[in-house]
Design a protein around this motif. Structure first.
Motif, PDB file in Angstrom:
ATOM      1  N   LYS A 275      35.497  39.033  43.428  1.00  0.00           N
ATOM      2  CA  LYS A 275      36.682  38.529  44.123  1.00  0.00           C
ATOM      3  C   LYS A 275      36.923  37.077  43.729  1.00  0.00           C
ATOM      4  O   LYS A 275      36.017  36.242  43.822  1.00  0.00           O
ATOM      5  N   ALA A 276      38.142  36.768  43.323  1.00  0.00           N
ATOM      6  CA  ALA A 276      38.455  35.408  42.890  1.00  0.00           C
ATOM      7  C   ALA A 276      38.312  34.407  44.029  1.00  0.00           C
ATOM      8  O   ALA A 276      37.895  33.256  43.828  1.00  0.00           O
ATOM      9  N   LYS A 277      38.626  34.809  45.260  1.00  0.00           N
ATOM     10  CA  LYS A 277      38.579  33.869  46.383  1.00  0.00           C
ATOM     11  C   LYS A 277      37.147  33.512  46.782  1.00  0.00           C
ATOM     12  O   LYS A 277      36.939  32.569  47.564  1.00  0.00           O
ATOM     13  N   ALA A 362      44.257  41.954  38.428  1.00  0.00           N
ATOM     14  CA  ALA A 362      44.660  42.169  39.822  1.00  0.00           C
ATOM     15  C   ALA A 362      43.498  42.666  40.667  1.00  0.00           C
ATOM     16  O   ALA A 362      43.534  42.592  41.892  1.00  0.00           O
ATOM     17  N   GLN A 363      42.469  43.185  40.014  1.00  0.00           N
ATOM     18  CA  GLN A 363      41.290  43.683  40.735  1.00  0.00           C
ATOM     19  C   GLN A 363      40.174  42.643  40.818  1.00  0.00           C
ATOM     20  O   GLN A 363      39.079  42.942  41.282  1.00  0.00           O
ATOM     21  N   GLY A 364      40.405  41.438  40.344  1.00  0.00           N
ATOM     22  CA  GLY A 364      39.388  40.398  40.424  1.00  0.00           C
ATOM     23  C   GLY A 364      39.040  39.841  39.054  1.00  0.00           C
ATOM     24  O   GLY A 364      39.707  40.123  38.051  1.00  0.00           O
ATOM     25  N   LEU A 406      38.344  48.174  46.235  1.00  0.00           N
ATOM     26  CA  LEU A 406      39.705  48.515  46.625  1.00  0.00           C
ATOM     27  C   LEU A 406      39.691  49.129  48.014  1.00  0.00           C
ATOM     28  O   LEU A 406      38.966  50.085  48.285  1.00  0.00           O
ATOM     29  N   THR A 407      40.490  48.580  48.901  1.00  0.00           N
ATOM     30  CA  THR A 407      40.610  49.120  50.257  1.00  0.00           C
ATOM     31  C   THR A 407      42.032  49.606  50.468  1.00  0.00           C
ATOM     32  O   THR A 407      42.998  48.952  50.084  1.00  0.00           O
TER      33      THR A 407
END
Length: 417
Positions: A275-277, A362-364, A406-407
């Motif tokens: 996750k980028a965040k 978009a997925q990280g 992915l949720t």
């Protein structure tokens, strides 16, 4: 034989048979006697040749003569002697019927051609089996070469038989056949393509027997077990057999894993999506906490000292963490994985080892591990790769990073509204 012929003829006349009927009975009697002679000659010749070849094969060190016996070459060669006997004696049998002699001679010539073709076929199959026992030729497409030679032998044999049947010289027959070359090319299109492809495959050494190839178009993923004139047989890892046209190896793309098998390792190339965040700068307290991880403790100490010296020289305002130079949890994690892989027992240290970032998606953020396992066997390779990623995924939380998952957010149902 002349005396025997006269004896039968005189005997039938003496018992009251007409002259013409005596000639027929005489021919049938001689024909029956000739068939018995042919049968006895064939059995004796065959037994002598087979016994001779068998005893010879037991005394010699090479297995070529054993293969000759297995492929029935002596048995086919033995038919030559009865054929010669027949050619010598049949004029006597049909002495009173010369019109039959011409047709019988044609049949004997055709039979001789068939015997020669079968003898050549047995010898070629013997060479094929023998070449496959030689280590230097075991992975070569011997079947294709033998089939090409056999194809020419059959073409020449059939053409010769037809030339004999229509009473035309061999040269004139092939000259006439040349006019129909376009039709022949159409009929033997796949054979010609396979022949050309097998030659190119052998010259370029693109495929050998035993190679692991992958060809998605034909659903092939396994080892090459046979290469012949028309098809390449691949035994897939699920033990099924896939037949690929030989010319498809030239016309279509495929993957040959021989280079990997001959190298020192098998490539591992897989990513972890983060996750980028969750990516952030490390505080001094977090760095001290991470120093307890042994394989990067020395790296963190040296790196922290270098960064502090730089920030001090440049009067960086560290009240705001972004100022100056800093360590990030992603960078330290990347160094950790690099060091871990370099010390892993299942990785070839002499080949390329790298842990790198790929372009964000978009997925990280993908963090890719690129290295080579020292064991190339599929089962062991999968075990080594799984062991590395088991450890890497379990280590992610220690660096305050998160793996992307992915949720799905379900829309509320109409009943809930």
């Amino acid at each position: 034989m002349k005396d025997i012929q006269c004896f039968f003829h005189d005997y039938f006349v003496s018992i009251g048979v007409s002259e013409r009927a005596a000639e027929y009975f005489n021919m049938l009697s001689l024909l029956f006697a000739l068939l018995i002679i042919i049968y006895i000659t064939d059995r004796i010749t065959r037994k002598l040749l087979i016994n001779t070849f068998t005893k010879l094969s037991e005394r010699t060190k090479t297995n070529f003569d054993d293969l000759l016996v297995n492929h029935r070459a002596p048995r086919h060669i033995a038919h030559i002697v009865p054929l010669i006997v027949t050619i010598k004696l049949f004029p006597v049998v049909f002495y009173d019927f010369p019109q039959f002699e011409t047709y019988v001679l044609i049949l004997l010539k055709v039979f001789a051609i068939v015997i020669i073709v079968w003898i050549i076929r047995s010898i070629l199959r013997t060479f094929e089996s023998y070449f496959k026992t030689l280590p230097s030729l075991r992975d070569k497409p011997i079947d294709s070469y033998i089939q090409v030679v056999m194809l020419f032998v059959w073409i020449i044999g059939i053409a010769s038989a037809l030339a004999v049947l229509i009473n035309l010289s061999f040269l004139k027959f092939f000259t006439t056949l040349g006019a129909a070359s376009a039709i022949l090319l159409l009929i033997f299109k796949d054979t010609i393509l396979g022949f050309v492809a097998s030659i190119q495959v052998a010259i370029n050494d693109s495929v050998r027997i035993g190679d692991w190839i992958t060809m998605d178009k034909y659903g092939a993923d396994g080892d090459v077990v046979e290469i012949n004139l028309s098809t390449v047989q691949v035994q897939n890892f699920d033990m099924t057999i896939t037949h690929i046209p030989t010319y498809a190896l030239i016309a279509d793309s495929f993957k040959n894993w021989r280079g990997m098998q001959a190298s020192g390792g098998r490539r591992i190339k897989r990513s972890i999506l983060l996750k980028a965040k969750s990516i952030k700068y490390l505080t001094d307290d977090k760095i001290e906490e991470l120093k307890r991880i042994e394989i990067i403790s020395q790296y963190l100490g040296d790196r922290q000292q270098e960064i502090n010296s730089f920030n001090k020289e440049n009067n960086a305002n560290k009240s705001v963490l972004i100022n100056g130079r800093n360590l990030t949890n992603l960078g330290v994690f990347r160094k950790y994985l690099q060091t871990y892989i370099e010390n892993h027992s299942g990785i070839n240290k002499d080949m390329f080892i790298m842990v790198r970032q790929l372009a964000p998606t978009a997925q990280g953020l993908p963090l890719e591990i690129y290295c080579f396992s020292s064991d190339k066997r599929w089962q062991n390779y999968e075990y080594i790769m799984s062991d590395i990623f088991d450890h890497a995924l379990a280590a992610v939380p220690y660096f305050d990073l998160e793996v992307y998952e992915l949720t799905c957010i379900l829309a509320p149902s109409s009943d809930a509204l």
